[in-house]
Design an enzyme around this catalytic site. Structure first.
Site, mmCIF file in Angstrom:
data_model
loop_
_atom_site.group_PDB
_atom_site.id
_atom_site.type_symbol
_atom_site.label_atom_id
_atom_site.label_comp_id
_atom_site.label_asym_id
_atom_site.label_seq_id
_atom_site.Cartn_x
_atom_site.Cartn_y
_atom_site.Cartn_z
ATOM 1 N N SER A 1 46.829 27.010 37.570
ATOM 2 C CA SER A 1 46.588 27.219 38.996
ATOM 3 C C SER A 1 45.106 27.461 39.211
ATOM 4 O O SER A 1 44.427 28.023 38.346
ATOM 5 C CB SER A 1 47.393 28.420 39.489
ATOM 6 O OG SER A 1 46.900 28.882 40.726
ATOM 7 N N SER A 2 44.615 27.078 40.389
ATOM 8 C CA SER A 2 43.191 27.248 40.667
ATOM 9 C C SER A 2 42.799 28.716 40.767
ATOM 10 O O SER A 2 41.606 29.040 40.764
ATOM 11 C CB SER A 2 42.806 26.523 41.959
ATOM 12 O OG SER A 2 43.555 27.000 43.051
ATOM 13 N N CYS A 3 43.775 29.629 40.835
ATOM 14 C CA CYS A 3 43.447 31.058 40.915
ATOM 15 C C CYS A 3 42.901 31.588 39.589
ATOM 16 O O CYS A 3 42.485 32.744 39.515
ATOM 17 C CB CYS A 3 44.660 31.874 41.343
ATOM 18 S SG CYS A 3 45.965 31.978 40.107
ATOM 19 N N LYS B 1 48.162 32.700 33.467
ATOM 20 C CA LYS B 1 47.799 31.281 33.382
ATOM 21 C C LYS B 1 46.601 31.057 32.455
ATOM 22 O O LYS B 1 46.560 30.075 31.710
ATOM 23 C CB LYS B 1 47.504 30.738 34.786
ATOM 24 C CG LYS B 1 48.749 30.569 35.640
ATOM 25 C CD LYS B 1 49.685 29.558 35.030
ATOM 26 C CE LYS B 1 50.919 29.291 35.865
ATOM 27 N NZ LYS B 1 51.836 28.326 35.249
ATOM 28 N N HIS C 1 52.974 29.050 51.355
ATOM 29 C CA HIS C 1 51.536 28.827 51.464
ATOM 30 C C HIS C 1 51.201 28.290 52.855
ATOM 31 O O HIS C 1 52.083 27.988 53.652
ATOM 32 C CB HIS C 1 51.068 27.892 50.354
ATOM 33 C CG HIS C 1 51.171 28.505 48.999
ATOM 34 N ND1 HIS C 1 52.046 28.042 48.039
ATOM 35 C CD2 HIS C 1 50.537 29.571 48.444
ATOM 36 C CE1 HIS C 1 51.932 28.794 46.945
ATOM 37 N NE2 HIS C 1 51.024 29.720 47.163
ATOM 38 N N TYR D 1 49.008 37.068 37.835
ATOM 39 C CA TYR D 1 49.410 35.658 37.702
ATOM 40 C C TYR D 1 48.287 34.850 37.059
ATOM 41 O O TYR D 1 48.517 34.041 36.162
ATOM 42 C CB TYR D 1 49.754 35.094 39.081
ATOM 43 C CG TYR D 1 50.202 33.647 39.076
ATOM 44 C CD1 TYR D 1 51.461 33.295 38.612
ATOM 45 C CD2 TYR D 1 49.364 32.639 39.545
ATOM 46 C CE1 TYR D 1 51.880 31.970 38.612
ATOM 47 C CE2 TYR D 1 49.766 31.311 39.552
ATOM 48 C CZ TYR D 1 51.025 30.980 39.089
ATOM 49 O OH TYR D 1 51.432 29.671 39.084
#
Length: 312
Positions: free
Chosen positions: A108-110, A141, A180, A137
């Site tokens: 994920s881009s987070c 990842k 989202h 989270y």
């Protein structure tokens, strides 16, 4: 990948996993191994080990994860950290034990630092502090990425990692409490149109910029990378193009056909000003997205009306 190869798609009922299954089937792959979470609890180490020992998949797409919006991420911090680590550890290790030919881990881009420069390059991983609300989270990842790198380094496993940008598409989550921004807007404008509401309230100023990729394009990119990429560094998957939240809202409003007004509640937070992926590496490998945002929104709105509205 050989057409007869046994391919396991973990998380096949989610938005990403179902898009991968459609892509593989369209390409003529019919030896897919699929399990629901009730049939196989990926948090259960013994169950996962038995599954890999019995099925012996040759290729694995790891798209299964415990996911949610900001509220869920911030409320269930322990659950998001523990469950995602367990899922990844079990699948990646079992793939090594059973000599899986290739595994793709979806992140994920987070994972990128909160204050990283824009656009986000793959090299920015672990160069700064994470966004606090979804830190558990993100840490899980990042651990998955590093696990794939470590198994490649120590055991020679062909395990690769990809980082998708903000996604939308069939099988998205339209729950207003934890969805989202794009699917939430589709539902808000749709219900406002049905109820003849004079206005729709949206949070913030509308000025933040976000990038959106259709799940079908993500599946295309994942398939392309599975066939053409075998290196340790992760690969960003996105469009390389972003829009303001205001532009997104107006596009969805026009697509839905809502004729009321948009009220921007500036007492509510905007969030990060910009979050754009640098996709020059992906473009350099020879892949670019095909579905532009306006077309994609039209596609998912039809899916929303056909699939979701009936269940409401």
């Amino acid at each position: 990948m050989e057409k007869s190869a046994k391919i396991y798609v973990a998380g096949h009922r989610g938005m990403v996993g179902s898009a991968l299954v459609r892509k593989l089937q369209n390409e003529g792959f019919d030896n897919l191994v699929l399990r629901t979470s009730k049939e196989l609890d990926l948090r259960d180490q013994l169950a996962v080990s038995r599954f890999f020992d019995e099925e012996k998949p040759e290729y694995v797409f790891l798209a299964a994860a415990k996911v949610g919006g900001i509220v869920a991420n911030n409320t269930y911090r322990a659950d998001f950290l523990y469950e995602n680590l367990a899922i990844q550890n079990n699948v990646i290790h079992s793939a090594y034990v059973q000599k899986v030919k290739k595994l793709m881990f979806l992140g994920s881009s987070c994972i990128y630092p909160k204050m990283a420069p824009q656009p986000l390059k793959e090299d920015y991983l672990l160069t700064g502090l994470l966004e606090p609300t979804n830190e558990p989270y993100a840490i899980a990842k990042i651990a998955g990425i590093k696990m794939c790198e470590a198994y490649r380094d120590q055991y020679g496993c062909d395990f690769i990692s990809v980082m998708p940008t903000n996604l939308y598409g069939p099988n998205d989550n339209y729950d207003l409490q934890n969805s989202h921004v794009l699917p939430a807007m589709i539902r808000k404008f749709h219900e406002a149109k049905l109820n003849h509401s004079p206005q729709v309230e949206l949070w913030g100023t509308g000025s933040p910029m976000r990038e959106f990729l259709h799940a079908n394009d993500l599946a295309e990119a994942c398939f392309f990378l599975m066939e053409n990429y075998s290196e340790s560094q992760l690969v960003n998957i996105g469009t390389g193009v972003d829009v303001t939240i205001k532009e997104l809202a107006e596009t969805i409003q026009n697509t839905v056909g809502y004729e009321g007004k948009i009220h921007w509640n500036t007492d509510k937070p905007d969030g990060t000003p910009r979050k754009l992926m640098d996709v020059s590496k992906l473009h350099g490998l020879g892949w670019t997205h095909k579905i532009d945002l306006k077309e994609g929104i039209e596609m998912v709105y039809e899916d929303f009306k056909n699939q979701i509205v009936r269940k409401m």
